[in-house]
Design a protein around this motif. Structure first.
Motif, PDB file in Angstrom:
ATOM      1  N   GLN A  19      -0.182   1.803  -5.633  1.00 20.00           N
ATOM      2  CA  GLN A  19      -0.899   2.858  -4.927  1.00 20.00           C
ATOM      3  C   GLN A  19      -0.375   3.084  -3.502  1.00 20.00           C
ATOM      4  O   GLN A  19      -0.907   3.888  -2.759  1.00 20.00           O
ATOM      5  CB  GLN A  19      -2.393   2.517  -4.883  1.00 20.00           C
ATOM      6  N   LYS A  20       0.653   2.319  -3.134  1.00 14.11           N
ATOM      7  CA  LYS A  20       1.274   2.396  -1.806  1.00 14.11           C
ATOM      8  C   LYS A  20       0.288   2.024  -0.693  1.00 14.11           C
ATOM      9  O   LYS A  20       0.378   2.509   0.434  1.00 14.11           O
ATOM     10  CB  LYS A  20       1.853   3.802  -1.537  1.00 14.11           C
ATOM     11  N   LYS A  21      -0.655   1.151  -1.063  1.00 13.10           N
ATOM     12  CA  LYS A  21      -1.624   0.685  -0.074  1.00 13.10           C
ATOM     13  C   LYS A  21      -1.234  -0.663   0.524  1.00 13.10           C
ATOM     14  O   LYS A  21      -1.857  -1.125   1.485  1.00 13.10           O
ATOM     15  CB  LYS A  21      -3.014   0.588  -0.710  1.00 13.10           C
ATOM     16  N   ALA A  22      -0.233  -1.300  -0.062  1.00 14.87           N
ATOM     17  CA  ALA A  22       0.234  -2.584   0.466  1.00 14.87           C
ATOM     18  C   ALA A  22       0.915  -2.367   1.812  1.00 14.87           C
ATOM     19  O   ALA A  22       1.744  -1.459   1.962  1.00 14.87           O
ATOM     20  CB  ALA A  22       1.190  -3.233  -0.521  1.00 14.87           C
ATOM     21  N   LYS A  23       0.577  -3.200   2.775  1.00 16.61           N
ATOM     22  CA  LYS A  23       1.229  -3.139   4.083  1.00 16.61           C
ATOM     23  C   LYS A  23       2.458  -4.047   4.053  1.00 16.61           C
ATOM     24  O   LYS A  23       2.364  -5.220   3.687  1.00 16.61           O
ATOM     25  CB  LYS A  23       0.265  -3.573   5.188  1.00 16.61           C
ATOM     26  N   VAL A  24       3.588  -3.476   4.449  1.00 15.88           N
ATOM     27  CA  VAL A  24       4.884  -4.125   4.251  1.00 15.88           C
ATOM     28  C   VAL A  24       5.548  -4.454   5.578  1.00 15.88           C
ATOM     29  O   VAL A  24       5.513  -3.649   6.519  1.00 15.88           O
ATOM     30  CB  VAL A  24       5.807  -3.217   3.412  1.00 15.88           C
ATOM     31  N   ARG A 206      10.626  -1.587  -7.581  1.00 17.77           N
ATOM     32  CA  ARG A 206      10.557  -0.424  -8.475  1.00 17.77           C
ATOM     33  C   ARG A 206       9.779   0.721  -7.851  1.00 17.77           C
ATOM     34  O   ARG A 206       9.956   1.882  -8.234  1.00 17.77           O
ATOM     35  CB  ARG A 206       9.917  -0.829  -9.810  1.00 17.77           C
ATOM     36  N   ASN A 207       8.929   0.413  -6.893  1.00 21.16           N
ATOM     37  CA  ASN A 207       8.167   1.457  -6.212  1.00 21.16           C
ATOM     38  C   ASN A 207       8.832   1.939  -4.930  1.00 21.16           C
ATOM     39  O   ASN A 207       8.259   2.752  -4.207  1.00 21.16           O
ATOM     40  CB  ASN A 207       6.754   0.948  -5.905  1.00 21.16           C
TER      41      ASN A 207
END
Length: 442
Positions: A19-24, A206-207
């Motif tokens: 969901q692209k909610k992970a903080k990287v 992959r994202n």
């Protein structure tokens, strides 16, 4: 009960990633880290870049690019959108779900691995490690680093790898100046400490990337795979260099030999000779394997021999220069020499491990009068001496006893160089197929 908790933690992180909610976070904003940080930000993740160099932090936060393989507008765009920020404060790691380590792994003066950057970075992460965090090491290193160095450091916190946090190795694959393959479209290899670690890390890439993500059974496989890639190039370049040395004695054009061999559609891959090897990978990575192999009482003789040949090429270049000058009654001492190109390969501004510095140093040991020119480098410092890149002019070229083409940048005016130079040592086959009494090859 443990398996259920383990799966739950992993699946929650995977869902965050999807969901692209992970903080990287990306630690190390150099040739590997900054392009990766930009790609992650372009994919929609909120990315924090870490670097100990204040100048890099400041430039990133201003959207100012300093890496050739990144488009200026792409960096500026993700910074302005608030998707990428940089800092030198490791406390921001506490806020992250994913941390990628992209710090240098050099060798010391004795050609021993220096993992101090990796170890110090891991210690900073360990202080702030939390449940559900993924850590991926991308820095090139010897097989065993992830499991033998990083895993114990992180597990000393009381958290369990593969259950509470996830750890993997995914080697960087960066080829500065490559017009086809870049961070986004190059296939990625991922090996986790456990199957769950691999699954989580692979999902991250992959994202982010377009290239295929290839999962392997362990970090050691991924670490060795990376070393093998560069050792492959190392030994084949050495073979090309040895062929060049022999062809010179036999009065055969090695470049024409290689072009002829390339016509075979199978069983041959072209590698080329040159004045030495450069870049962070090929001159460094084989020594990580050599060092680790000794732990198993094994000496990698073939790889060591390749190193001897490749390391001899800068010295051979100077010997060839002396031979050319001597044939015209000129000693190397006092001769005016211009080296064209400082970077280790053409059309980039990367000077890491460039063999040209060894050539310049050797020429100066013989008391030659040296000037350098490179369109990508304004000035540089080597052993406390500052060198400024000079502009190539007809007048300058005519003053030189010898011009050495050490890096074949595309935007050099080769017609002007040929017309105005007295003698040319072409170490890169820049004058491919051109016959002229001024031109000499390795």
């Amino acid at each position: 009960m443990q398996d259920k908790i383990q799966n739950k933690i992993a699946e929650e992180l995977i869902e965050k990633i999807k969901q692209k909610k992970a903080k990287v976070g990306v630690i190390g904003l150099g040739y590997v880290g900054l392009p990766l940080a930009v790609e992650k930000a372009k994919a929609g993740f909120h990315v924090t870049g870490f670097d100990v160099q204040d100048k890099k932090v400041e430039m990133v936060n201003q959207g100012i690019n300093y890496i050739g393989d990144i488009l200026d507008n792409e960096l500026k765009n993700v910074v302005e959108k608030g998707l990428l920020k940089a800092t030198n404060n490791y406390d921001f790691i506490k806020e992250l779900d994913v941390v990628t380590i992209c710090v240098p792994t050099p060798i010391d003066r004795y050609k021993q691995p220096d993992l101090s950057y990796v170890e110090n970075t891991a210690k900073e992460i360990a202080k702030r490690l939390k449940k559900g965090m993924l850590i991926v090491l991308e820095s090139t290193t010897y097989p065993g680093t992830t499991e033998e160095l990083l895993k114990p450091l992180f597990e000393n916190t009381g958290l369990k790898c593969g259950q509470d946090f996830f750890l993997a190795y995914s080697p960087e694959r960066v080829d500065p100046g490559n017009k086809i393959y870049n961070t986004k479209n190059t296939p990625k290899v991922v090996g986790g400490v456990t199957k769950t670690c691999t699954k989580v890390a692979a999902e991250l890439y992959r994202n982010v990337l377009q290239g295929e993500v290839f999962e392997v059974s362990s970090p050691k496989i991924a670490e060795m795979e990376k070393i093998y890639e560069n050792v492959f190039r190392h030994v084949n370049i050495a073979l090309a260099n040895e062929m060049a040395l022999l062809c010179r004695k036999m009065n055969i054009d090695v470049w024409e030999v290689i072009e002829a061999a390339k016509t075979k559609p199978y069983g041959f891959m072209a590698f080329y000779p040159g004045p030495g090897i450069g870049g962070h990978c090929i001159p460094v990575d084989p020594y990580y394997l050599l060092w680790k192999a000794r732990e198993y009482d094994y000496h990698t003789r073939f790889i060591e021999l390749a190193g001897e040949i490749n390391e001899y090429m800068p010295k051979y270049t100077v010997e060839r220069a002396a031979e050319i000058l001597n044939s015209f009654g000129k000693p190397l001492k006092g001769s005016k020499i211009l080296t064209l190109g400082i970077t280790y390969k053409k059309d980039i501004d990367d000077m890491r491990e460039t063999p040209v510095l060894k050539i310049i140093e050797e020429l100066e040991n013989y008391k030659a009068d040296i000037e350098v020119s490179d369109p990508y480098i304004k000035e540089f410092k080597h052993k406390e001496k500052t060198y400024k890149s000079v502009e190539i002019t007809e007048e300058l070229l005519k003053q030189k006893d010898l011009v050495i083409i050490t890096t074949d940048h595309t935007n050099f005016d080769y017609e002007l160089i040929l017309k105005s130079s007295n003698l040319i040592l072409d170490t890169r086959n820049a004058y491919k197929g051109k016959e002229n009494p001024k031109i000499y090859k390795l």
